[in-house]
Enzyme design. Structure first.
Site, PDB file in Angstrom:
ATOM      1  N   LYS A  13       1.869  -6.185   1.339  1.00 17.70           N
ATOM      2  CA  LYS A  13       1.715  -5.587   0.004  1.00 17.70           C
ATOM      3  C   LYS A  13       2.579  -6.314  -1.030  1.00 17.70           C
ATOM      4  CE  LYS A  13       3.099  -1.444   1.280  1.00 17.70           C
ATOM      5  NZ  LYS A  13       3.413  -1.668   2.711  1.00 17.70           N
ATOM      6  N   ARG A  88       3.000   7.305  -1.058  1.00 22.37           N
ATOM      7  CA  ARG A  88       3.091   7.293   0.402  1.00 22.37           C
ATOM      8  C   ARG A  88       2.805   8.661   1.003  1.00 22.37           C
ATOM      9  NH1 ARG A  88       6.820   2.613   0.596  1.00 22.37           N
ATOM     10  NH2 ARG A  88       7.237   1.941   2.712  1.00 22.37           N
ATOM     11  N   ARG A 127      11.226 -11.239   9.435  1.00 17.73           N
ATOM     12  CA  ARG A 127      11.117 -11.766   8.069  1.00 17.73           C
ATOM     13  C   ARG A 127      12.452 -11.789   7.323  1.00 17.73           C
ATOM     14  NH1 ARG A 127       7.604  -6.953   5.002  1.00 17.73           N
ATOM     15  NH2 ARG A 127       9.287  -5.430   4.982  1.00 17.73           N
ATOM     16  N   ARG A 161      16.445  -7.508   5.136  1.00 10.68           N
ATOM     17  CA  ARG A 161      16.561  -6.084   4.842  1.00 10.68           C
ATOM     18  C   ARG A 161      17.174  -5.354   6.034  1.00 10.68           C
ATOM     19  NH1 ARG A 161      10.865  -4.169   2.456  1.00 10.68           N
ATOM     20  NH2 ARG A 161      11.504  -2.337   3.649  1.00 10.68           N
ATOM     21  N   ARG A 172       9.166   3.432  10.768  1.00  8.30           N
ATOM     22  CA  ARG A 172       8.423   3.277   9.505  1.00  8.30           C
ATOM     23  C   ARG A 172       6.915   3.320   9.752  1.00  8.30           C
ATOM     24  NH1 ARG A 172      11.165  -2.079   7.654  1.00  8.30           N
ATOM     25  NH2 ARG A 172       9.656  -2.056   5.947  1.00  8.30           N
TER      26      ARG A 172
HETATM   27  P1  AMP Z   1       9.290  -0.592   1.399  1.00 11.52           P
HETATM   28  O1  AMP Z   1      10.091  -1.632   0.701  1.00 11.52           O
HETATM   29  O2  AMP Z   1       8.063  -0.185   0.612  1.00 11.52           O
HETATM   30  O3  AMP Z   1       8.967  -0.937   2.825  1.00 11.52           O
HETATM   31  O4  AMP Z   1      10.210   0.718   1.452  1.00 11.52           O
HETATM   32  C1  AMP Z   1      11.438   0.727   2.163  1.00 11.52           C
HETATM   33  C2  AMP Z   1      11.887   2.150   2.397  1.00 11.52           C
HETATM   34  O5  AMP Z   1      12.102   2.815   1.140  1.00 11.52           O
HETATM   35  C3  AMP Z   1      10.893   3.045   3.130  1.00 11.52           C
HETATM   36  O6  AMP Z   1      10.971   2.907   4.552  1.00 11.52           O
HETATM   37  C4  AMP Z   1      11.322   4.434   2.658  1.00 11.52           C
HETATM   38  O7  AMP Z   1      12.509   4.861   3.309  1.00 11.52           O
HETATM   39  C5  AMP Z   1      11.667   4.165   1.194  1.00 11.52           C
HETATM   40  N1  AMP Z   1      10.481   4.312   0.314  1.00 11.52           N
HETATM   41  C6  AMP Z   1       9.895   3.333  -0.434  1.00 11.52           C
HETATM   42  N2  AMP Z   1       8.855   3.823  -1.124  1.00 11.52           N
HETATM   43  C7  AMP Z   1       8.764   5.137  -0.802  1.00 11.52           C
HETATM   44  C8  AMP Z   1       7.868   6.185  -1.173  1.00 11.52           C
HETATM   45  N3  AMP Z   1       6.847   5.976  -2.016  1.00 11.52           N
HETATM   46  N4  AMP Z   1       8.096   7.418  -0.631  1.00 11.52           N
HETATM   47  C9  AMP Z   1       9.118   7.646   0.216  1.00 11.52           C
HETATM   48  N5  AMP Z   1       9.980   6.705   0.612  1.00 11.52           N
HETATM   49  C10 AMP Z   1       9.816   5.452   0.104  1.00 11.52           C
END
Ligand code: AMP
Length: 214
Positions: A13, A88, A127, A161, A172
């Site tokens: 994404k 989400r 990554r 990360r 996740r």
């Molecule tokens: P991402 O960078 O999109 O993989 O997000 C990393 C982490 O941030 C996720 O595993 C969640 O803990 C939190 N997070 C990001 N976006 C959301 C969302 N829309 N709703 C809830 N938690 C989020």
């Protein structure tokens, strides 16, 4: 144009959002990036989100919707937004409908990037990115051409990360299947869903996305 990129962690994404931005005008809205910035800044939101993110669980709808709502007040979003990692949950999807309607904005399409689970753990746990320009790399699939030097900008600092380890990726993925995958039905019913095969290479997926957007 306002679009959502929907897909599990590691589907691509963020990569595809950055490519779409290069095409012109659109702004990437990544709730993950915004929450990581809040954690790094030590803000109230960051303090509440940190442990949840490290465990690979979802931050509360209230916090995330608040962050997005505030971001949508900035003038640059008028050009169009690529939502990356948001919504989400069903509550977030409904909140986004309300937020967009309140601003007279329309959601044009939701692109579901489909990738098999087995591939994702490998993709995500290997990554890393350039600390300066954000270019993405992978331990086995895409190392910098010169050891320790970013191909794109020449910087020598790289970042991983905290939540990109195999155990957290599995948490996740479980959160994705439990809370986020049902949004495919929500947006199919709304006539917005388009699907692309995320197993292909980056360039091919980018072409497929451009094609479904017309
Ligand atoms: P991402 O960078 O999109 O993989 O997000 C990393 C982490 O941030 C996720 O595993 C969640 O803990 C939190 N997070 C990001 N976006 C959301 C969302 N829309 N709703 C809830 N938690 C989020």
């Amino acid at each position: 144009m306002n679009i959502i990129l929907l897909g599990p962690p590691g589907a691509g994404k963020g990569t595809q959002a950055r490519l779409l931005m290069e095409g012109g005008g659109l702004v990437q809205l990544s709730t993950g990036d915004m929450l990581r910035a809040a954690v790094a800044a030590g803000s109230e939101v960051g303090k509440q989100a940190r442990a949840v993110m490290e465990a690979g669980q979802l931050v509360s709808d209230e916090i995330v919707i608040g962050v997005v709502s505030e971001r949508l007040d900035a003038p640059d979003v008028k050009a169009g937004v690529i939502f990356d990692g948001f919504p989400r949950t069903a509550a977030q999807a409904e909140a986004l409908d309300r937020l967009l309607a309140g601003k007279g904005l329309v959601l044009d399409a939701v692109i579901s990037i489909e990738v098999d689970d087995e591939l994702l753990v490998d993709r995500v746990s290997g990554r890393f990115t350039c600390g300066a320009c954000g270019e993405g790399y992978h331990d086995t699939h895409k190392m910098p051409a010169r050891d320790g030097v970013c191909d794109n900008c020449g910087a020598t600092e790289f970042k991983r990360r905290a939540d990109d380890n195999a155990e957290t990726v599995r948490a996740r993925l479980a959160a994705y299947h439990a809370d986020t995958a049902p949004l495919i039905g929500y947006y199919t019913a709304a006539g917005k869903l388009r699907t692309v095969d995320g197993m292909a290479g980056i360039g091919e997926v980018a072409r497929a996305i451009r094609e479904v957007l017309g």
